[in-house]
Design a protein around this motif. Sequence first.
Motif, PDB file in Angstrom:
ATOM      1  N   UNK A  31      29.905  40.455  86.495  1.00  0.00           N
ATOM      2  CA  UNK A  31      29.725  39.894  87.846  1.00  0.00           C
ATOM      3  C   UNK A  31      28.731  38.739  87.751  1.00  0.00           C
ATOM      4  N   UNK A  32      29.061  37.824  86.869  1.00  0.00           N
ATOM      5  CA  UNK A  32      28.157  36.717  86.589  1.00  0.00           C
ATOM      6  C   UNK A  32      28.897  35.397  86.692  1.00  0.00           C
ATOM      7  N   UNK A  33      28.153  34.345  87.003  1.00  0.00           N
ATOM      8  CA  UNK A  33      28.716  32.995  87.033  1.00  0.00           C
ATOM      9  C   UNK A  33      27.541  32.025  87.000  1.00  0.00           C
ATOM     10  N   UNK A  34      27.867  30.749  86.884  1.00  0.00           N
ATOM     11  CA  UNK A  34      26.832  29.726  86.837  1.00  0.00           C
ATOM     12  C   UNK A  34      26.609  29.165  88.247  1.00  0.00           C
ATOM     13  N   UNK A  35      25.430  29.424  88.830  1.00  0.00           N
ATOM     14  CA  UNK A  35      25.195  28.833  90.164  1.00  0.00           C
ATOM     15  C   UNK A  35      24.997  27.323  90.033  1.00  0.00           C
ATOM     16  N   UNK A  36      24.537  26.887  88.887  1.00  0.00           N
ATOM     17  CA  UNK A  36      24.419  25.452  88.589  1.00  0.00           C
ATOM     18  C   UNK A  36      25.786  24.779  88.761  1.00  0.00           C
ATOM     19  N   UNK A  37      26.816  25.454  88.257  1.00  0.00           N
ATOM     20  CA  UNK A  37      28.149  24.867  88.317  1.00  0.00           C
ATOM     21  C   UNK A  37      28.815  25.070  89.677  1.00  0.00           C
ATOM     22  N   UNK A  38      28.549  26.202  90.314  1.00  0.00           N
ATOM     23  CA  UNK A  38      29.175  26.471  91.627  1.00  0.00           C
ATOM     24  C   UNK A  38      28.913  25.314  92.587  1.00  0.00           C
ATOM     25  N   UNK A  39      27.682  24.780  92.563  1.00  0.00           N
ATOM     26  CA  UNK A  39      27.341  23.735  93.539  1.00  0.00           C
ATOM     27  C   UNK A  39      27.696  22.331  93.047  1.00  0.00           C
ATOM     28  N   UNK A  40      28.211  22.208  91.850  1.00  0.00           N
ATOM     29  CA  UNK A  40      28.500  20.870  91.316  1.00  0.00           C
ATOM     30  C   UNK A  40      29.968  20.615  91.049  1.00  0.00           C
ATOM     31  N   UNK A  54      40.281  34.226  87.427  1.00  0.00           N
ATOM     32  CA  UNK A  54      39.999  35.184  86.342  1.00  0.00           C
ATOM     33  C   UNK A  54      39.482  36.520  86.875  1.00  0.00           C
ATOM     34  N   UNK A  55      39.585  36.694  88.192  1.00  0.00           N
ATOM     35  CA  UNK A  55      39.357  38.029  88.764  1.00  0.00           C
ATOM     36  C   UNK A  55      37.921  38.364  89.132  1.00  0.00           C
ATOM     37  N   UNK A  56      37.056  37.346  89.255  1.00  0.00           N
ATOM     38  CA  UNK A  56      35.668  37.637  89.639  1.00  0.00           C
ATOM     39  C   UNK A  56      35.620  37.931  91.146  1.00  0.00           C
ATOM     40  N   UNK A  57      35.075  39.062  91.521  1.00  0.00           N
ATOM     41  CA  UNK A  57      35.037  39.464  92.944  1.00  0.00           C
ATOM     42  C   UNK A  57      33.620  39.469  93.506  1.00  0.00           C
ATOM     43  N   UNK A  58      32.637  39.500  92.597  1.00  0.00           N
ATOM     44  CA  UNK A  58      31.223  39.514  92.995  1.00  0.00           C
ATOM     45  C   UNK A  58      30.445  38.655  92.016  1.00  0.00           C
ATOM     46  N   UNK A  59      29.423  37.984  92.519  1.00  0.00           N
ATOM     47  CA  UNK A  59      28.577  37.197  91.612  1.00  0.00           C
ATOM     48  C   UNK A  59      27.109  37.498  91.905  1.00  0.00           C
ATOM     49  N   UNK A  60      26.402  37.827  90.864  1.00  0.00           N
ATOM     50  CA  UNK A  60      24.970  38.117  91.002  1.00  0.00           C
ATOM     51  C   UNK A  60      24.160  36.822  90.883  1.00  0.00           C
ATOM     52  N   UNK A  61      23.253  36.627  91.834  1.00  0.00           N
ATOM     53  CA  UNK A  61      22.398  35.434  91.834  1.00  0.00           C
ATOM     54  C   UNK A  61      20.942  35.909  91.827  1.00  0.00           C
ATOM     55  N   UNK A  62      20.117  35.232  91.055  1.00  0.00           N
ATOM     56  CA  UNK A  62      18.740  35.706  90.869  1.00  0.00           C
ATOM     57  C   UNK A  62      17.761  34.924  91.721  1.00  0.00           C
ATOM     58  N   UNK A  63      16.865  35.656  92.365  1.00  0.00           N
ATOM     59  CA  UNK A  63      15.847  35.010  93.209  1.00  0.00           C
ATOM     60  C   UNK A  63      14.455  35.537  92.853  1.00  0.00           C
ATOM     61  N   UNK A  64      13.483  34.643  92.963  1.00  0.00           N
ATOM     62  CA  UNK A  64      12.096  34.991  92.673  1.00  0.00           C
ATOM     63  C   UNK A  64      11.192  34.758  93.882  1.00  0.00           C
ATOM     64  N   UNK A  65      11.760  34.156  94.915  1.00  0.00           N
ATOM     65  CA  UNK A  65      10.938  33.867  96.085  1.00  0.00           C
ATOM     66  C   UNK A  65      11.554  32.737  96.884  1.00  0.00           C
ATOM     67  N   UNK A  66      10.737  32.148  97.753  1.00  0.00           N
ATOM     68  CA  UNK A  66      11.227  31.045  98.581  1.00  0.00           C
ATOM     69  C   UNK A  66      11.200  29.746  97.760  1.00  0.00           C
ATOM     70  N   UNK A  67      11.452  28.654  98.462  1.00  0.00           N
ATOM     71  CA  UNK A  67      11.761  27.413  97.749  1.00  0.00           C
ATOM     72  C   UNK A  67      10.823  27.023  96.588  1.00  0.00           C
TER      73      UNK A  67
END
Length: 341
Positions: free
Chosen positions: A89-98, A109-122
Motif C-alpha cells: 500500500x505504497x506509492x510515491x507522493x512526489x510523483x502523484x503530484x507531478x 496495478x490494483x493499488x486500493x490504498x496508499x500510505x502517506x507519512x506525516x510528521x507535523x504541520x507545514x
Amino acid sequence: MTSEIGKQLDLVVDLYGCPNRCMHCWLGHMPNIRMPENADSMIMDYFSPFFSRIAFYSWLREPDYCADYRDRWFRDIAISKNARPERFELASFYRIVRDDQYIPFLKEVGVRKVQLTLFGLQETQDRYVGRKGAYEEVMKASELLTENGIIPRWQCFINEENRDEILKLYALAKQVRAEHCPELEFFVHEGSCDGENRRLYPIRIRKRNIPEELIPVYFGYDNLLEERECIDMLKELHGHPVFHIEGDIVLNISNTFDVFFNITHMTAPWKIGNIIADKPQELAGRILHEDTPAHRLAKQVTWAELACRYGDMSSERAFCIDDYKIFLFNTFLEDDERIRG
Ligand code: SF4
C-alpha cells in the motif's frame, strides 16, 4: 551449494534512490546514485543459482521514483523467477503530484490504498522530509487519491517535539473525513530506532506524554513500554541476541551493491558482502549461515548485559520491546566500532 535454499528470495534494490531525506529514515540516508543499466539482470544472475524463487524489486527507498515507472514495474515482474513482486500500500507522493498518468497506473496495478507519512504541520513536515513543499504535496496527494477512488492512509510519527502537531493532524483528519474523504485512515506510532531515527532518541516520545486523544489511534499502544520497563524485562534474559530469519529471505541491496538482511539499518557490521567484490558462492554461504560481523558479535554479549550497559533506567521513552532490543544491540555495535577504531 545448489539451488537448495528452499526459501523465496526477495531482492530489494536501490536502483533509483529517493527524493526525500526523512529525519526518521530507518534505512539511513544514502546518496542517490544511478546504478548501471544492466544492474537488475546482473543481480538476478548472481543469486539465481542458489534460489528457485526470486522476486525482484527495483526500489528500496521510494517506489516508482524513476520516470519510466510503468515499464519498470513490468520489468520487475518479468525478470523475477517463479515469484512475483508485490505492490503493497505504497506509492510515491512526489510523483502523484507531478505526473497525471501516475494515479491511473496505480489503479491499473490494483493499488486500493496508499500510505502517506506525516510528521507535523507545514514547517515541521518540510523539515522532517528534508524538502520544501512536502506538506502541501501530502495534502494534495491525499485529495488526488480520494478523487480517484484510492484510500489515503496517514501514518504519523510522534515524538516530544511534534506531539501537539500530531494532535492537530488528527483533528484535520477528522475534518477531511467529514468533508470529502470518509475513508481516510489515520494512525500514530513512535517508529523504530534504527537509521536516522536513532538520532531522534533524545526527543523520543515519553509514554506518559502521548496525548490521551491519540491512544485509540496509536498503533500497538497495548504493547508499548517505557524504556525502564524494557530494561527490567531484558535484565532477566541471559541468552545471546539471535537474528534468525524464519520465513522468506529479504535482502536489501545498496546502490553500491552492498548486501544486507532486512533487519535494521544498512551499516558496516550488518553487511553480508558485496556483489561486485565477493564470489556468489561465498556470499550465498553467508546468507545461508546468517553470517555478518553483527551476527558474530551477538555471540559475545547477552540481552541482560546490553540492558545493563546501555539502558537508561530513568527513561520513560516509549518503545516496543523488539525495537528496543535492536536499539540496544546497535548501540553495542557502535561502541564496538569505536573501541576498534
Ligand atoms: S523514509 Fe522512505 S521516503 Fe523517507 S528518506 Fe527514507 S526511503 Fe526516502
